[in-house]
Design a protein around this motif. Structure first.
Motif, PDB file in Angstrom:
ATOM      1  N   TYR A   4       0.846  -1.189   0.000  1.00 53.55           N
ATOM      2  CA  TYR A   4       0.000   0.000   0.000  1.00 53.55           C
ATOM      3  C   TYR A   4       0.883   1.241   0.000  1.00 53.55           C
ATOM      4  O   TYR A   4       1.806   1.358   0.801  1.00 53.55           O
ATOM      5  CB  TYR A   4      -0.902  -0.015   1.231  1.00 53.55           C
ATOM      6  CG  TYR A   4      -1.774   1.204   1.350  1.00 53.55           C
ATOM      7  CD1 TYR A   4      -2.902   1.331   0.567  1.00 53.55           C
ATOM      8  CD2 TYR A   4      -1.458   2.226   2.231  1.00 53.55           C
ATOM      9  CE1 TYR A   4      -3.714   2.448   0.659  1.00 53.55           C
ATOM     10  CE2 TYR A   4      -2.261   3.344   2.339  1.00 53.55           C
ATOM     11  CZ  TYR A   4      -3.385   3.450   1.555  1.00 53.55           C
ATOM     12  OH  TYR A   4      -4.177   4.554   1.648  1.00 53.55           O
ATOM     13  N   ASP A   5       0.607   2.146  -0.898  1.00 52.63           N
ATOM     14  CA  ASP A   5       1.394   3.371  -1.013  1.00 52.63           C
ATOM     15  C   ASP A   5       0.477   4.558  -0.724  1.00 52.63           C
ATOM     16  O   ASP A   5      -0.341   4.945  -1.567  1.00 52.63           O
ATOM     17  CB  ASP A   5       1.989   3.465  -2.414  1.00 52.63           C
ATOM     18  CG  ASP A   5       2.918   4.651  -2.592  1.00 52.63           C
ATOM     19  OD1 ASP A   5       3.075   5.449  -1.642  1.00 52.63           O
ATOM     20  OD2 ASP A   5       3.493   4.778  -3.682  1.00 52.63           O
ATOM     21  N   ALA A   6       0.597   5.136   0.446  1.00 54.23           N
ATOM     22  CA  ALA A   6      -0.281   6.226   0.865  1.00 54.23           C
ATOM     23  C   ALA A   6      -0.133   7.450  -0.033  1.00 54.23           C
ATOM     24  O   ALA A   6      -1.125   8.106  -0.364  1.00 54.23           O
ATOM     25  CB  ALA A   6      -0.007   6.599   2.316  1.00 54.23           C
ATOM     26  N   ALA A   7       1.082   7.750  -0.470  1.00 55.35           N
ATOM     27  CA  ALA A   7       1.301   8.909  -1.331  1.00 55.35           C
ATOM     28  C   ALA A   7       0.600   8.719  -2.677  1.00 55.35           C
ATOM     29  O   ALA A   7      -0.021   9.646  -3.209  1.00 55.35           O
ATOM     30  CB  ALA A   7       2.797   9.147  -1.531  1.00 55.35           C
ATOM     31  N   GLU A   8       0.684   7.522  -3.226  1.00 61.32           N
ATOM     32  CA  GLU A   8       0.017   7.232  -4.502  1.00 61.32           C
ATOM     33  C   GLU A   8      -1.495   7.320  -4.331  1.00 61.32           C
ATOM     34  O   GLU A   8      -2.207   7.839  -5.186  1.00 61.32           O
ATOM     35  CB  GLU A   8       0.420   5.850  -5.005  1.00 61.32           C
ATOM     36  CG  GLU A   8      -0.261   5.422  -6.274  1.00 61.32           C
ATOM     37  CD  GLU A   8       0.138   6.234  -7.500  1.00 61.32           C
ATOM     38  OE1 GLU A   8      -0.513   6.074  -8.541  1.00 61.32           O
ATOM     39  OE2 GLU A   8       1.091   7.036  -7.441  1.00 61.32           O
ATOM     40  N   HIS A   9      -1.995   6.832  -3.224  1.00 60.99           N
ATOM     41  CA  HIS A   9      -3.436   6.906  -2.948  1.00 60.99           C
ATOM     42  C   HIS A   9      -3.895   8.365  -2.900  1.00 60.99           C
ATOM     43  O   HIS A   9      -4.908   8.720  -3.505  1.00 60.99           O
ATOM     44  CB  HIS A   9      -3.750   6.201  -1.630  1.00 60.99           C
ATOM     45  CG  HIS A   9      -5.174   6.296  -1.230  1.00 60.99           C
ATOM     46  ND1 HIS A   9      -6.160   5.519  -1.803  1.00 60.99           N
ATOM     47  CD2 HIS A   9      -5.799   7.101  -0.336  1.00 60.99           C
ATOM     48  CE1 HIS A   9      -7.320   5.843  -1.270  1.00 60.99           C
ATOM     49  NE2 HIS A   9      -7.131   6.791  -0.368  1.00 60.99           N
TER      50      HIS A   9
END
Length: 57
Positions: A4-9
């Motif tokens: 999971y990539d919070a920045a991409e989300h």
């Protein structure tokens, strides 16, 4: 699937939550021509029977 990539989300959420209001987006296309279609001789019962036949195969 990756981690999971919070920045991409956040980037994707921001991208999908914005609306482009530039004047270029308001251009409409003009189309000329005709559309023809054949309604055929089938009635609703014939079409339902054909649908059921296709579904059962």
């Amino acid at each position: 699937m990756g981690a999971y990539d919070a920045a991409e989300h956040e980037r994707r959420e921001e991208k999908t939550s914005t609306v482009d209001t530039s004047p270029d987006d308001d251009r409409r296309s003009s189309y000329e021509g005709t559309v023809e279609y054949d309604t055929g001789d089938a009635n609703a019962d014939d079409l339902l029977a054909q649908f059921r036949e296709l579904r059962s195969s």
